[in-house]
Design a protein around this motif. Structure first.
Motif, short mmCIF file in Angstrom:
data_model
loop_
_atom_site.label_atom_id
_atom_site.label_comp_id
_atom_site.label_asym_id
_atom_site.label_seq_id
_atom_site.Cartn_x
_atom_site.Cartn_y
_atom_site.Cartn_z
N VAL A 51 -7.70 5.40 0.59
CA VAL A 51 -8.76 4.93 1.49
C VAL A 51 -8.35 5.19 2.93
N GLN A 52 -9.23 5.80 3.69
CA GLN A 52 -9.01 5.98 5.12
C GLN A 52 -9.94 5.02 5.87
N LEU A 53 -9.39 4.41 6.90
CA LEU A 53 -10.15 3.42 7.67
C LEU A 53 -10.24 3.86 9.13
N LEU A 84 -17.15 -5.16 16.27
CA LEU A 84 -16.23 -4.14 15.83
C LEU A 84 -16.63 -3.69 14.42
N SER A 85 -16.41 -2.42 14.15
CA SER A 85 -16.78 -1.89 12.85
C SER A 85 -15.62 -1.12 12.25
N CYS A 86 -15.47 -1.24 10.95
CA CYS A 86 -14.43 -0.53 10.21
C CYS A 86 -15.12 0.28 9.13
N LEU A 87 -15.01 1.59 9.23
CA LEU A 87 -15.63 2.50 8.27
C LEU A 87 -14.57 3.02 7.31
N ALA A 88 -14.84 2.85 6.02
CA ALA A 88 -13.92 3.33 4.99
C ALA A 88 -14.41 4.63 4.40
N SER A 89 -13.48 5.50 4.09
CA SER A 89 -13.81 6.76 3.42
C SER A 89 -12.72 7.04 2.41
N GLY A 90 -12.97 7.99 1.56
CA GLY A 90 -12.00 8.33 0.54
C GLY A 90 -12.31 7.60 -0.76
N ARG A 91 -11.33 6.93 -1.32
CA ARG A 91 -11.48 6.29 -2.62
C ARG A 91 -12.17 4.93 -2.48
N THR A 92 -13.36 4.95 -1.96
CA THR A 92 -14.06 3.71 -1.69
C THR A 92 -14.71 3.11 -2.93
N THR A 93 -14.60 3.82 -4.07
CA THR A 93 -15.18 3.26 -5.28
C THR A 93 -14.32 2.14 -5.85
N ARG A 94 -13.05 2.11 -5.45
CA ARG A 94 -12.19 1.03 -5.93
C ARG A 94 -12.49 -0.24 -5.16
N ARG A 95 -12.27 -1.33 -5.82
CA ARG A 95 -12.48 -2.62 -5.17
C ARG A 95 -11.32 -2.90 -4.22
N TYR A 96 -11.64 -3.33 -3.04
CA TYR A 96 -10.58 -3.65 -2.10
C TYR A 96 -11.04 -4.76 -1.14
N ASP A 100 -1.58 -12.16 4.97
CA ASP A 100 -0.30 -11.53 5.30
C ASP A 100 -0.50 -10.03 5.45
N ALA A 101 -0.11 -9.51 6.59
CA ALA A 101 -0.30 -8.08 6.86
C ALA A 101 0.42 -7.20 5.85
N SER A 102 1.52 -7.68 5.29
CA SER A 102 2.28 -6.85 4.35
C SER A 102 1.54 -6.63 3.04
N ALA A 103 0.49 -7.38 2.78
CA ALA A 103 -0.29 -7.21 1.55
C ALA A 103 -1.25 -6.03 1.64
N TYR A 104 -1.48 -5.52 2.83
CA TYR A 104 -2.48 -4.48 3.03
C TYR A 104 -1.82 -3.10 3.08
N ASN A 105 -2.31 -2.21 2.24
CA ASN A 105 -1.68 -0.90 2.13
C ASN A 105 -2.42 0.22 2.84
N TYR A 106 -3.56 -0.09 3.42
CA TYR A 106 -4.29 0.91 4.20
C TYR A 106 -4.66 0.29 5.54
N TRP A 107 -4.44 1.06 6.60
CA TRP A 107 -4.70 0.55 7.95
C TRP A 107 -5.48 1.57 8.77
#
Length: 126
Positions: A1-3, A19-31, A109-116
């Motif tokens: 996922v790219q953000l 503010l807006s965050c647009l996701a692209s890539g593997r967006t079919t997965r739940r996140y 917790d920020a460490s739980a997030y794998n895409y930024w």
């Protein structure tokens, strides 16, 4: 996922931003998605999060009331609305995604997030 985060800028105290965050890539997965912020010289702090389907939202205690997080899965966006901005809200705001299976409640917790995302700068003038 790219953000990709956007919507930051220079605003006077008392103003609002979305503010807006647009996701692209593997967006079919739940996140789950969260917003964090980092002010100059300070650690990154949790602001708000929303679960994968938008049904549950979470806020840092100090952010509750002025910040509203929402998501539109059809558009792959997660927005953060900030009202009554204060100079102490000046920071780089980051969106982050966590696609860990079975983590139904977003982490603060920020460490739980794998895409930024790359961050968007919000500057509030007094």
């Amino acid at each position: 996922v790219q953000l990709q985060a956007s919507g930051g800028g220079l605003v006077q105290a008392g103003g609002s931003l979305r503010l807006s965050c647009l996701a692209s890539g593997r967006t079919t997965r739940r996140y789950n998605v969260a917003w964090f912020r980092q002010a100059p010289g300070k650690d990154r702090e949790f602001v708000a999060a929303v679960n994968y389907n938008g049904g549950d939202t979470y806020y840092a205690d100090s952010m509750r009331g002025r910040f509203t997080i929402s998501r539109d899965n059809a558009k792959n966006t997660v927005d953060l609305e900030v009202n009554v901005l204060k100079p102490e809200d000046t920071a780089v705001y980051y969106c982050a995604a966590d696609d860990t299976l079975f983590r139904f409640r977003p982490s603060t917790d920020a460490s739980a997030y794998n895409y930024w995302g790359q961050g968007t700068l919000v500057t509030v003038s007094s």
